[in-house]
Design a protein around this motif. Structure first.
Motif, PDB file in Angstrom:
ATOM      1  N   LEU A  78       0.964  -1.286  -0.077  1.00  0.00           N
ATOM      2  CA  LEU A  78       0.053  -0.037  -0.238  1.00  0.00           C
ATOM      3  C   LEU A  78       0.982   1.276  -0.074  1.00  0.00           C
ATOM      4  N   GLY A  79       2.122   1.068   0.692  1.00  0.00           N
ATOM      5  CA  GLY A  79       2.906   2.300   0.959  1.00  0.00           C
ATOM      6  C   GLY A  79       3.422   2.693  -0.400  1.00  0.00           C
ATOM      7  N   ALA A  80       3.918   1.539  -0.971  1.00  0.00           N
ATOM      8  CA  ALA A  80       4.421   2.082  -2.506  1.00  0.00           C
ATOM      9  C   ALA A  80       3.563   2.503  -3.369  1.00  0.00           C
ATOM     10  N   ILE A  81       2.296   2.110  -3.407  1.00  0.00           N
ATOM     11  CA  ILE A  81       1.217   2.562  -4.569  1.00  0.00           C
ATOM     12  C   ILE A  81       1.004   4.206  -3.797  1.00  0.00           C
ATOM     13  N   TYR A  82       1.071   4.578  -2.746  1.00  0.00           N
ATOM     14  CA  TYR A  82       0.707   6.101  -2.488  1.00  0.00           C
ATOM     15  C   TYR A  82       1.715   6.812  -2.744  1.00  0.00           C
ATOM     16  N   ARG A  83       3.064   6.423  -2.448  1.00  0.00           N
ATOM     17  CA  ARG A  83       4.246   6.975  -2.753  1.00  0.00           C
ATOM     18  C   ARG A  83       4.470   7.234  -4.245  1.00  0.00           C
ATOM     19  N   SER A  84       4.121   6.197  -5.201  1.00  0.00           N
ATOM     20  CA  SER A  84       4.044   6.552  -6.663  1.00  0.00           C
ATOM     21  C   SER A  84       3.031   7.557  -7.071  1.00  0.00           C
ATOM     22  N   SER A  85       2.226   7.638  -5.886  1.00  0.00           N
ATOM     23  CA  SER A  85       1.034   8.565  -6.515  1.00  0.00           C
ATOM     24  C   SER A  85       1.091   9.978  -5.814  1.00  0.00           C
ATOM     25  N   GLY A  86       2.178   9.971  -5.133  1.00  0.00           N
ATOM     26  CA  GLY A  86       2.500  11.407  -4.629  1.00  0.00           C
ATOM     27  C   GLY A  86       1.890  11.694  -3.093  1.00  0.00           C
ATOM     28  N   LYS A  87       1.274  10.408  -2.509  1.00  0.00           N
ATOM     29  CA  LYS A  87       0.594  10.671  -1.358  1.00  0.00           C
ATOM     30  C   LYS A  87       1.667  10.249  -0.336  1.00  0.00           C
ATOM     31  N   TYR A  88       2.672  11.074   0.041  1.00  0.00           N
ATOM     32  CA  TYR A  88       3.708  10.473   0.735  1.00  0.00           C
ATOM     33  C   TYR A  88       3.326  10.596   2.204  1.00  0.00           C
ATOM     34  N   ASP A  89       2.612  11.287   2.747  1.00  0.00           N
ATOM     35  CA  ASP A  89       2.020  11.304   4.368  1.00  0.00           C
ATOM     36  C   ASP A  89       1.426   9.883   4.411  1.00  0.00           C
ATOM     37  N   ILE A 141      14.038   5.556   1.820  1.00  0.00           N
ATOM     38  CA  ILE A 141      13.858   6.134   0.617  1.00  0.00           C
ATOM     39  C   ILE A 141      12.963   7.257   0.398  1.00  0.00           C
ATOM     40  N   LEU A 142      11.806   7.088   1.237  1.00  0.00           N
ATOM     41  CA  LEU A 142      10.680   8.003   1.293  1.00  0.00           C
ATOM     42  C   LEU A 142      11.548   9.342   1.737  1.00  0.00           C
ATOM     43  N   TYR A 143      11.918   9.334   3.060  1.00  0.00           N
ATOM     44  CA  TYR A 143      12.624  10.614   3.495  1.00  0.00           C
ATOM     45  C   TYR A 143      13.692  10.984   2.620  1.00  0.00           C
ATOM     46  N   ASP A 144      14.380  10.263   1.938  1.00  0.00           N
ATOM     47  CA  ASP A 144      15.573  10.660   1.203  1.00  0.00           C
ATOM     48  C   ASP A 144      15.065  11.297   0.083  1.00  0.00           C
ATOM     49  N   LEU A 145      14.340  10.617  -0.980  1.00  0.00           N
ATOM     50  CA  LEU A 145      14.234  11.048  -2.074  1.00  0.00           C
ATOM     51  C   LEU A 145      12.894  11.938  -2.234  1.00  0.00           C
ATOM     52  N   LEU A 150      10.752  13.421   0.737  1.00  0.00           N
ATOM     53  CA  LEU A 150      10.421  14.016   1.649  1.00  0.00           C
ATOM     54  C   LEU A 150      11.679  15.283   1.956  1.00  0.00           C
ATOM     55  N   PHE A 151      12.793  14.799   1.481  1.00  0.00           N
ATOM     56  CA  PHE A 151      14.102  15.394   1.530  1.00  0.00           C
ATOM     57  C   PHE A 151      14.550  15.663   3.207  1.00  0.00           C
ATOM     58  N   ASN A 152      14.421  14.772   3.772  1.00  0.00           N
ATOM     59  CA  ASN A 152      14.641  14.684   5.145  1.00  0.00           C
ATOM     60  C   ASN A 152      15.702  13.837   5.435  1.00  0.00           C
ATOM     61  N   PRO A 153      16.912  14.230   5.184  1.00  0.00           N
ATOM     62  CA  PRO A 153      18.449  13.343   5.545  1.00  0.00           C
ATOM     63  C   PRO A 153      18.451  12.673   6.672  1.00  0.00           C
ATOM     64  N   GLU A 154      18.037  13.447   7.871  1.00  0.00           N
ATOM     65  CA  GLU A 154      18.516  12.831   9.094  1.00  0.00           C
ATOM     66  C   GLU A 154      17.464  11.437   9.282  1.00  0.00           C
ATOM     67  N   GLU A 155      16.160  11.640   9.054  1.00  0.00           N
ATOM     68  CA  GLU A 155      15.320  10.475   9.180  1.00  0.00           C
ATOM     69  C   GLU A 155      15.782   9.430   8.287  1.00  0.00           C
ATOM     70  N   ALA A 156      16.042   9.961   7.184  1.00  0.00           N
ATOM     71  CA  ALA A 156      16.730   8.873   6.128  1.00  0.00           C
ATOM     72  C   ALA A 156      17.878   7.992   6.540  1.00  0.00           C
ATOM     73  N   THR A 190      26.931   9.089   1.312  1.00  0.00           N
ATOM     74  CA  THR A 190      26.592  10.296   0.551  1.00  0.00           C
ATOM     75  C   THR A 190      25.808  11.311   1.290  1.00  0.00           C
ATOM     76  N   LEU A 191      24.796  10.802   1.994  1.00  0.00           N
ATOM     77  CA  LEU A 191      23.785  11.774   2.672  1.00  0.00           C
ATOM     78  C   LEU A 191      24.542  12.594   3.704  1.00  0.00           C
TER      79      LEU A 191
END
Length: 328
Positions: free
Chosen positions: A253-264, A289-293, A295-301, A325-326
């Motif tokens: 489910l998370g993968a589909i939401y992520r690909s649909s832009g529903k990150y929360d 991956i979600l936080y990294d690419l 949500l741009f939150n490197p600490e959580e990533a 890299t991060l």
């Protein structure tokens, strides 16, 4: 593994029970491949009866001792060697199990299940070509052995021969259908990207067992790969309704939401998976991956990537590069 069934009372008339018990007991090897009759008070008869009880109660070491004692009475009996093989296999002493099976074969006992046992040993040791040979030998003697067909199918999957696996699963289904067999067949079709056949097999599995949660999840995968996201979401949700602790459905489910832009919503699903399974590697990796690419939150990533690596994730070497890299 197979089970010992060394003594089996065959009583068709209650009036004969007392007389039969006083005279003989018959034991049958698994699947009734052969039978042998002992006098109830004979040492071998008593020993096999005790071994059977020990085996059925999971006392494999004591069963082993009992069976070894019988060899002093009849060291050439193939049935004793065969059952020693079964017991050694239960104890995961695979070399000794193989030796006993081969001794049983050398005595030319009519026990086709010996090849089944050898096939199981080879499969557990990932000696798949040898396992295939032994399973085929079993089927040559027991052509309707559904269990052997299923095991042979699993080996064909392991060696990358899905078409052969399909053939064996279909053969097993012709003998006796079951929801799990339809699930296995559907999974092979899914791996072959034959989505119509996969969905058809999953539908049959659901009809036979509406509570088999993995079927709903894999139905979702088939729909998702066909680009049918609405149907995929519905199937994943059905899986969760059937079993709220089935974490793969949350990941999907998370993968589909992520690909649909529903990150929360994606994050919620991955976190729910961790609630269900605190060491869920897939959840840590996907959150990273979600936080990294996205949500741009490197600490959580980094935190989630580190959890993944500490838990021994199979992509740890690659993920450690992402962490470096991060940090730069």
């Amino acid at each position: 593994m197979q089970t010992l069934s060394l003594y089996h009372k065959k009583l068709n008339n209650n009036r004969l029970i007392f007389r039969v018990l006083m005279c003989v007991l018959v034991y049958s090897l698994f699947w009734g491949g052969c039978t042998k009759t002992f006098k109830i008070h004979s040492p071998v008869g008593k020993g096999i009866y005790r071994a059977n009880l020990l085996y059925r109660n999971g006392n494999y070491q004591q069963c082993l001792t009992e069976l070894k004692g019988l060899l002093a009475i009849d060291p050439d009996d193939p049935h004793i060697h065969y059952n020693l093989g079964l017991t050694y296999a239960r104890l995961k002493h695979y070399t000794q199990a193989k030796d006993e099976y081969l001794k049983a074969l050398s005595q030319k006992g009519n026990i086709p299940q010996i090849h089944q046992g050898l096939g199981d040993l080879y499969r557990l040791q990932h000696l798949y070509p040898k396992a295939i040979i032994e399973y085929h030998r079993t089927l040559a003697a027991l052509p309707d052995s559904r269990e052997t067909m299923v095991r042979l199918a699993s080996v064909y999957e392991a060696v990358g021969k899905p078409d052969m696996a399909v053939r064996e699963y279909k053969s097993a289904l012709r003998i006796k259908p079951s929801s799990k067999l339809y699930l296995n067949l559907g999974n092979v079709y899914l791996g072959l990207n034959q989505y119509e056949d996969a969905l058809s097999s999953y539908e049959k599995a659901i009809k036979m067992d509406p509570n088999l949660v993995e079927v709903y999840n894999n139905t979702g995968l088939a729909h998702e790969r066909r680009g049918e996201l609405k149907e995929a979401l519905a199937s994943y949700r059905q899986a969760i309704e059937k079993d709220s602790h089935y974490y793969p459905a949350y990941i999907n489910l998370g993968a589909i939401y992520r690909s649909s832009g529903k990150y929360d919503l994606a994050r919620e699903q991955y976190q729910q998976a961790l609630q269900v399974k605190p060491d869920c590697l897939e959840a840590f990796l996907n959150l990273g991956i979600l936080y990294d690419l996205y949500l741009f939150n490197p600490e959580e990533a980094i935190k989630n990537y580190q959890h993944y690596c500490q838990a021994g994730g199979p992509r740890s070497s690659e993920v450690r590069e992402w962490i470096r890299t991060l940090k730069k």
